[in-house]
Structure formats: C-alpha cells, structure tokens
Design a protein around this motif. Structure first.
Motif, PDB file in Angstrom:
ATOM      1  N   CYS A 123      -3.135   6.284  -9.043  1.00 10.98           N
ATOM      2  CA  CYS A 123      -3.420   6.807  -7.325  1.00 10.98           C
ATOM      3  C   CYS A 123      -4.109   6.561  -6.539  1.00 10.98           C
ATOM      4  CB  CYS A 123      -5.412   5.920  -8.518  1.00 10.98           C
ATOM      5  SG  CYS A 123      -5.567   6.090 -10.145  1.00 10.98           S
ATOM      6  N   LEU A 124      -4.854   7.394  -5.261  1.00  8.77           N
ATOM      7  CA  LEU A 124      -4.940   7.450  -4.430  1.00  8.77           C
ATOM      8  C   LEU A 124      -6.686   7.211  -4.332  1.00  8.77           C
ATOM      9  CD1 LEU A 124      -3.578   7.088  -1.258  1.00  8.77           C
ATOM     10  CD2 LEU A 124      -3.600   9.903  -1.724  1.00  8.77           C
ATOM     11  N   ASP A 125      -6.353   6.320  -3.546  1.00 11.55           N
ATOM     12  CA  ASP A 125      -8.411   5.501  -3.182  1.00 11.55           C
ATOM     13  C   ASP A 125      -9.076   6.960  -4.434  1.00 11.55           C
ATOM     14  OD1 ASP A 125      -8.063   5.893  -0.550  1.00 11.55           O
ATOM     15  OD2 ASP A 125      -7.100   8.064  -0.567  1.00 11.55           O
ATOM     16  N   ASN A 179      10.167  12.421  -5.494  1.00 10.09           N
ATOM     17  CA  ASN A 179      10.169  13.145  -3.852  1.00 10.09           C
ATOM     18  C   ASN A 179       9.691  12.432  -3.042  1.00 10.09           C
ATOM     19  OD1 ASN A 179       9.741  15.183  -3.633  1.00 10.09           O
ATOM     20  ND2 ASN A 179      12.134  16.600  -3.156  1.00 10.09           N
ATOM     21  N   GLY A 180       8.193  12.629  -3.702  1.00 11.05           N
ATOM     22  CA  GLY A 180       7.118  12.565  -2.499  1.00 11.05           C
ATOM     23  C   GLY A 180       6.654  13.884  -2.285  1.00 11.05           C
ATOM     24  N   ASN A 204       0.686  -1.345  -0.200  1.00 13.04           N
ATOM     25  CA  ASN A 204      -0.220   0.161  -0.034  1.00 13.04           C
ATOM     26  C   ASN A 204       0.993   1.348   0.204  1.00 13.04           C
ATOM     27  OD1 ASN A 204      -2.328  -1.213   0.113  1.00 13.04           O
ATOM     28  ND2 ASN A 204      -2.172  -2.115   2.248  1.00 13.04           N
ATOM     29  N   THR A 205       1.738   1.519  -0.551  1.00  9.28           N
ATOM     30  CA  THR A 205       2.919   2.837  -0.949  1.00  9.28           C
ATOM     31  C   THR A 205       3.755   2.746  -2.062  1.00  9.28           C
ATOM     32  OG1 THR A 205       3.181   1.804   1.696  1.00  9.28           O
ATOM     33  CG2 THR A 205       4.791   3.348   0.150  1.00  9.28           C
ATOM     34  N   VAL A 206       3.499   4.051  -2.312  1.00 12.84           N
ATOM     35  CA  VAL A 206       4.222   4.277  -4.295  1.00 12.84           C
ATOM     36  C   VAL A 206       5.956   4.074  -3.885  1.00 12.84           C
ATOM     37  CG1 VAL A 206       4.985   5.646  -6.068  1.00 12.84           C
ATOM     38  CG2 VAL A 206       2.305   5.415  -4.934  1.00 12.84           C
ATOM     39  N   LEU A 250       7.610   6.633  -0.945  1.00 14.59           N
ATOM     40  CA  LEU A 250       6.661   7.820  -1.250  1.00 14.59           C
ATOM     41  C   LEU A 250       5.623   8.818  -0.157  1.00 14.59           C
ATOM     42  CD1 LEU A 250       8.345   8.156  -4.909  1.00 14.59           C
ATOM     43  CD2 LEU A 250       9.210   9.388  -2.637  1.00 14.59           C
ATOM     44  N   VAL A 251       4.354   7.806  -0.711  1.00 14.14           N
ATOM     45  CA  VAL A 251       3.113   7.832  -0.551  1.00 14.14           C
ATOM     46  C   VAL A 251       2.671   6.757   0.091  1.00 14.14           C
ATOM     47  CG1 VAL A 251       0.247   8.997  -1.036  1.00 14.14           C
ATOM     48  CG2 VAL A 251       2.743  10.330  -1.432  1.00 14.14           C
TER      49      VAL A 251
END
Length: 268
Positions: free
Chosen positions: A112-114, A123-124, A77-79, A92-93
């Motif tokens: 994509c997020l949510d 660098n996030g 669950n992380t980029v 990063l996110v």
C-alpha cells in the motif's frame, strides 16, 4: 509484553515461540520472520536459531519470499528487501507505505502507498496502481496461486472489511469477502480466508472498526469486544469462529501455515 505464539488451526496446542510481533511464516513452514525492538528477526518454528538481520530499527511488517531466501519489509517509509542472512539490502519505493508481500512466483510485490493498493516488480520497477478510493487500505497479500490480491479497507465513517480483487484489475473491481473483519489471510489451498473480528460472526458488510494493523504499521484503536479468528470461504458466506484471544485485544497479526504445515498459526 509483545510475544509470538504457535497454535494449531483448531485453537489447541498453544505455545509461546519468542518475544516480538508481526510474525509471518515461510512457505516451507520452517521459519518465522517478525519484528523485535524495531528490527527484523528470524527464528525456526522449533524455537531455535533466532537471529536479527537488521540493526537500524524502525522496521515493520516483514514477510518471506516464497522461496524463503528474502524478506520484504517497511523501513523509514520505504519498501525494502533483504536476504535472510542480512545481505543484499535494497530500497525499492519510498512514501507512506505499508504491508508489502511477495507474489508466490517471486516476480512482484503488492503493498500500500498513500492508502491505495499497488503492485511492482521485485526490483521496484513497473509500479501499477490497483485501487484508487477515498478509503484507507492496508494488510495486502496474494492468493496462493498469485491471481488475486486481498486487503483490508476502512472508510472515514469507520466501516471496515476484507476485499479481494484480481491481480490484473485496474481498480473498482474489488469485492468484499467479510465486513467487520481485518488482516485477512488465505488458507494454503486458497479456498478460505482467515481474519480477525470482534463483530460476533455477522457475514454482512459495514460496522465499526475492531482494531488491527494500521497503515503505518502499528495498531489502530481496538474495539470493545473480544477478538476472534474467523474463517470464511473466499467467496464469502457464513463465518466459522476459530479462536478467542481474551478481551485484552492483543490479537492483531497472524500468519496461516504453509502447504506443508497447514494446521499452524503464528500470532501475538
């Protein structure tokens, strides 16, 4: 079994490259990054020098930076980003993320997020929301010039399509290129879009979802028809069928070639 295949854009010259899925080609056409047994792997397009660069599993949806020195992917669950030699791992996110992709100038990542489309610096930092809709959005990618972002969108009623919007837009300004299509990718010159559909070639919007990459990185339920690769102009119009991949519906991910190898596709 999941496997990666190489073919020319006209559907000829098909050959198996290796085992795995979710392939993406480097911009110089030399390497393919993909997932095998939950880890990110890299192989040359000639089938040599296969290597695994992650070891913890649960990796998905990798793609190269335009200079080929890094990959971006989803993990736990992380980029994340990493150098192609396995060093320099960065988170990063975090969140319900999917389908990250570097910009052609390597300054930004779209993802994509949510279920909405976002941009951020590599660098996030500088998180910027592009869409804010009730639909599920996934399969994001940049145009070759970096000015546009393309993504797939699926509504609660099952309508699915491929949409394009300006990289600098603030939501609500996207336009649909093809209905009943998913997992779109720009041609190397940016003038065309190749995508997957089972609809039989209707250029209109709407219709039922025909399967493909889900926001979580797996596959959604496939449609009943044969999956075909289609090409359409980036402004829409009549579709051109390119390749059928049998009714077992195994075609979900693919990568169009680079400017140096524009007649190649990598599929599984």
């Amino acid at each position: 079994d999941e496997s990666i295949w190489l073919m020319k854009a006209d559907g000829t010259g098909i050959k198996q490259l290796t085992a795995g899925f979710a392939p993406s080609i480097s911009s110089d056409g030399v390497r393919v990054v993909f997932v095998c047994e939950g880890n990110v792997c890299i192989i040359n397009t000639n089938g040599k020098n296969e290597q695994q660069i992650t070891t913890s599993g649960d990796a998905s949806q990798p793609s190269f930076s335009s200079d080929g020195r890094q990959v971006v992917f989803c993990h736990d669950n992380t980029v994340c980003t990493m150098n192609i030699d396995g060093t320099g791992y960065r988170q990063l996110v975090q969140g319900r993320v999917s389908s990250p992709s570097f910009s052609p100038d390597n300054t930004a990542i779209v993802f994509c997020l949510d279920d909405d489309v976002y941009l951020m610096d590599i660098n996030g930092q500088g998180l910027h929301r592009l869409t804010n809709t009730p639909e599920v959005e996934y399969a994001t990618t940049f145009s070759p010039d970096g000015a546009m972002v393309m993504f797939s969108r699926c509504s609660d009623s099952g309508d699915i399509g491929i949409w394009i919007m300006s990289r600098g837009a603030d939501g609500g300004q996207a336009r649909m290129v093809a209905g009943n299509g998913f997992n779109g990718r720009f041609s190397p010159d940016g003038r065309q879009v190749m995508f997957i559909s089972t609809s039989g070639g209707s250029p209109s919007g709407g219709g039922s979802p025909s399967g493909g990459e889900s926001p979580s990185g797996g596959e959604s339920t496939p449609g009943n028809g044969e999956r075909l690769l289609y090409v359409v102009g980036r402004d829409g119009g009549q579709w051109e069928a390119k390749k059928g991949v049998t009714t077992d519906n195994t075609l979900s991910f693919f990568s169009w070639g680079c400017p140096y190898a524009a007649d190649n596709l990598y599929i599984w």
